[in-house]
Write an enzyme that holds these catalytic residues in place. Sequence first.
Site, PDB file in Angstrom:
ATOM      1  CD  GLU A 187      -2.311   2.100  -3.455  1.00  0.00           C
ATOM      2  OE1 GLU A 187      -3.344   2.969  -3.691  1.00  0.00           O
ATOM      3  OE2 GLU A 187      -1.559   2.508  -2.833  1.00  0.00           O
TER       4      GLU A 187
ATOM      5  CG  ASP B 149      -1.822   1.377   1.397  1.00  0.00           C
ATOM      6  OD1 ASP B 149      -2.650   1.374   0.212  1.00  0.00           O
ATOM      7  OD2 ASP B 149      -1.731   2.052   2.297  1.00  0.00           O
TER       8      ASP B 149
END
Length: 660
Positions: free
Chosen positions: A342, A300
């Site tokens: 991401e 993330d």
Amino acid sequence: MTGLNNNGVLDELSFKADLTLQRLRPRLEEHWRESTLDEASRRSFEHRLAEHWPLLFKLLYRLYGGRYDFFYHVEQVLLTAARAWADRSERLKKTDQMRANNPEWFLSEKIVGGAIYVDLFSENLSRLRDQVGYFKELGLTYLHLMPLFAVRPGDNDGGYAISNYRSVDPRLGTIDDLRLLAEDLHEKGILLVLDFVFNHTADDHEWAQLAQAGSREHQEFYYIFPDRTEPDRYEHTLREVFPTVRRGNFTWHDGMQQWVWTTFNNFQWDLNYSNPAVFRSMLEEMFFIANTGVDILRLDAVAFIWKRLGTNCENQPEAHALIQAFNRLARIATPGLLFKSEAIVHPDEVVQYVSSKECQISYNPTLMALLWESLATRRVSLLKQTLSHRHKLPETTSWVNYLRCHDDIGWTFDDADAAAIGVNAYDHRKFLNNFYTGQFPESFARGVPFQENLQTGDMRISGTMASLAGLEQAIDEDDEEKKELALRRMLLLHGVTLSIGGIPLLYLGEEWGMLNDYEFAKDPAKAADSRWIHRPKMKWEFLEELDDHIASGNGSIRTRIFTSMQRMIRLRKESPALAGQTMELIATSNDHVLGYVRRFEGHRLVVLANFSEHEQVIEGNKLRTAALGRFFQDELSEATFATSEPMKLQGYQVLWLKSV
């Protein structure tokens, strides 16, 4: 193993790496004596360690070599990896071996993904185990569970403010429930994907609590400042990620009477990776998560993990070095594990994280945004311009292609790509925002703004796929023609993501055409975040409807969407040409039609996609020369085409053409 550089001078880092490992081997041997690991498993670890240690050491030395405690942390990193391998189950080790023998396993056409929030889909992990058959029936072989670890009370950024990486949110179950689910999924041939939220922790994580209690050691886990001097220096070059929620990137903490770096929300404290203790501690958390049975970790917010004064603190070289170090350690201790990047940043920066040395797979936010752009404009000019030089990736890597996810849509195309086709990027983004919020004349979309900044004009879009594609409007107006058009738009977009190269990923609910959920605004913990509008709760009564009508082929539009998606997924998995990433654009000479060829090991498939609601024509000769054939069958409709005649595509039609 020492080495010589081009000048014949001893490579000092290689020497230091070798010497360090020699000195650490007694500690490693001591660890093996204390473990129950068999000799074959030890040799396997030692073999991978020898292969990856030199580069791992160089990465760690580059990041932390100037630290007084560098060698202590290197020792602890090595022992952490050894413990992770010793703790790994025999089932996972067997999977590791199979993937080592077939390192391109994830490039298969048979991998099709889905993403869900556990609580919104099935309430908890135990009940989710009952739905594994549903995923299998749909055709999924990859399941991404959105963050499910313990989170702070109240607003937790959709699960991305983690309080404990080793404890499942008690509302969802336990770590043992997660392990059992992983086993059930693997028995059905379904990969498990989880998030590794490693840029920040929640403000009630143990490390943050210790920092608040005055622990100097743990205050150095974060960026904490006594006054505004340093924060103000940084702010000059930082952007605001959520400007409508709060201004700036730092939060005042009353208890400590200090400022904390909080890029995303004031309850998410950025970790200080210039401290090797942070890297080592997060490595332990990563291995713990991996050993629950995870196949892929979504990293993330990778762009934000390193800070440098005078920059925007995104995409710094050290961020890549950190991910490479995590990758090397995974190759040593959890070798079957993949990383998924991401990075919702400029397309040129997204691709920098994709390699066998960093993240083997990556979200493709630019493709997602441009598919919606093409749907709004009915033209594929910008999409083709971008695909012509941005789709290709390094070998043994893959895109993850999606249409919607838990997050918003940001118009992340390159301004220069827009300019190359005569489009003003600023004006075009404004048009797209107006179109997808339904404010443009004759728009079919029912999206809502996310993070609208009236000062800069910046805005992103929230909304489910079906609502953005026109189904919500059609149902509200009870217009059968508009319902049909919405369905065709949805299947068109899926027809592209399932075939363009990479791993297709559904945000589950798409297979039913689920609409925006406006009820989120009644929940105080969600009301300020419009992204909850496209995170609706699963309506399991749809299954009963499917059971009633699937055999007859009758039923509602939801049944049509589900059965159409199910069939497209099956056909993808039966098409060897759709493996891997190789994609070549076809010059269709029609601004409304996207065309490309997919090839893999002698197999070939041509895809044509009409982004207009009107019939479009391309010359048969273009298909003949691109696909090297005279007659073709559409895998989706089973219709046949001869290239001696012009090819006609109906409105929003997508064709998967195979030479016959």
